[in-house]
Design an enzyme around this catalytic site. Sequence first.
Site, PDB file in Angstrom:
ATOM      1  CG  HIS A  37      39.105  64.086  37.351  1.00  0.00           C
ATOM      2  ND1 HIS A  37      39.775  63.283  36.469  1.00  0.00           N
ATOM      3  CD2 HIS A  37      39.752  65.286  37.330  1.00  0.00           C
ATOM      4  CE1 HIS A  37      40.763  63.959  35.918  1.00  0.00           C
ATOM      5  NE2 HIS A  37      40.794  65.167  36.433  1.00  0.00           N
ATOM      6  CD  GLN A  61      46.322  74.043  32.673  1.00  0.00           C
ATOM      7  OE1 GLN A  61      45.297  74.707  32.816  1.00  0.00           O
ATOM      8  NE2 GLN A  61      46.617  73.059  33.505  1.00  0.00           N
ATOM      9  N   GLY A 154      42.199  69.221  43.716  1.00  0.00           N
ATOM     10  CA  GLY A 154      42.848  68.077  44.356  1.00  0.00           C
ATOM     11  C   GLY A 154      44.210  68.421  44.938  1.00  0.00           C
ATOM     12  CE  LYS A 156      49.056  63.152  40.536  1.00  0.00           C
ATOM     13  NZ  LYS A 156      48.618  63.801  39.313  1.00  0.00           N
ATOM     14  CB  SER A 192      47.659  61.161  37.038  1.00  0.00           C
ATOM     15  OG  SER A 192      48.044  61.921  35.909  1.00  0.00           O
ATOM     16  CB  SER A 193      44.343  62.549  32.814  1.00  0.00           C
ATOM     17  OG  SER A 193      43.286  63.037  33.596  1.00  0.00           O
ATOM     18  NE  ARG A 194      50.351  65.408  31.455  1.00  0.00           N
ATOM     19  CZ  ARG A 194      49.972  66.582  31.972  1.00  0.00           C
ATOM     20  NH1 ARG A 194      49.770  66.703  33.264  1.00  0.00           N
ATOM     21  NH2 ARG A 194      49.778  67.640  31.199  1.00  0.00           N
TER      22      ARG A 194
HETATM   23  O1  PAF Z   1      44.054  70.617  37.527  1.00  0.00           O
HETATM   24  C1  PAF Z   1      43.640  70.745  36.354  1.00  0.00           C
HETATM   25  O2  PAF Z   1      43.079  69.819  35.776  1.00  0.00           O
HETATM   26  C2  PAF Z   1      43.835  72.081  35.634  1.00  0.00           C
HETATM   27  O3  PAF Z   1      45.053  72.645  35.952  1.00  0.00           O
HETATM   28  C3  PAF Z   1      42.680  73.077  35.894  1.00  0.00           C
HETATM   29  C4  PAF Z   1      42.595  73.484  37.358  1.00  0.00           C
HETATM   30  C5  PAF Z   1      41.369  72.451  35.450  1.00  0.00           C
HETATM   31  C6  PAF Z   1      42.910  74.349  35.077  1.00  0.00           C
HETATM   32  O4  PAF Z   1      42.948  74.093  33.722  1.00  0.00           O
END
Ligand code: PAF
Length: 311
Positions: A37, A61, A154, A156, A192-194
């Site tokens: 990020h 999402q 990104g 990614k 990745s945050s995960r």
């Molecule tokens: O990539 C992400 O972190 C999310 O899908 C985004 C683009 C911030 C939309 O919630």
Amino acid sequence: MDILRTVSEMQSYADAVHATGKTVGLVPTMGALHGGHLSLMDLALNHADRVVASIFVNPTQFGPGEDFEEYPRDLEGDADKLRERGVDVVFAPAADEMYPHNDHPTRPAPLAWVEVEEFDNVLCGKYREGHFRGVTTVVTKLFNACKPDVAVFGQKDAQQLAILKRMVDELLFDVEIVSAPIIREPDGLAMSSRNAYLNERHREQATVLYDAIQEAESAIRGGEQDANRVVRAMRDALDNAPDARVQYADVVNAGTLTSVETLDRGEDVLAAVAVYFGDTRLIDNVHVRVPAVSSTDAVSADSERAGSAGA
Ligand code: PAF
């Protein structure tokens, strides 16, 4: 660095920046910020006069059974990182700011959606029904709230990037989309945050995603034009992790995301994988241009030249 909570504050800030003839760059995020990020922030700082980072864990999402509730949240820690990086504003709205007319606190059901059709029939879209519709809807709202001239995403999330580019083109958004390269840990795992969910054993094995896409890249660069063989090479690499459950390994056209059987010379393709370790789903991909001339053609052309030189 200010933290703005409402759409109207955010819009006033963007209007004030534009009134001085300066540009706004936006980096949309869901927080839990890592080095990947922060590299997006750097890119935004290079492309715009003022940079806004949005932090919003977007409920629409996440599918049922996905990790919306568990998704890591650390606004204070994120704000410290962003301040240090030189970001100007954090936009961190509550759910009812982004989804007005919705009573449900965590699962809004808006009537207004933005959708790019067909692009979600492959890769992650095939397995995460409604995910990309949630992304395109929230990114549209973020564009309306933050009024960016430039927005950074990104590579990614390659499918997300292709879908957002198509959305911006088709819906005539006046926003330049900048794509940022994947940032990796020293052993190759894409940030990745995960990744924070992985236990030690799974973290060690997770490097197979990078191995798989490297196999794909070298096969394609080496002249392989049969997509099935590229997929097999990726699957063989993933098989080296005993705990990996492969969701997909696929090769698609990088612009249209349509499946490819035969890789055309000069075509831009995306080799992508999604793999579960326990409940944690990881993705990775590589964007490759299929060589205009195959390596075998190049070798025979060389030997022909050598032959004619000797004649
Ligand atoms: O990539 C992400 O972190 C999310 O899908 C985004 C683009 C911030 C939309 O919630």
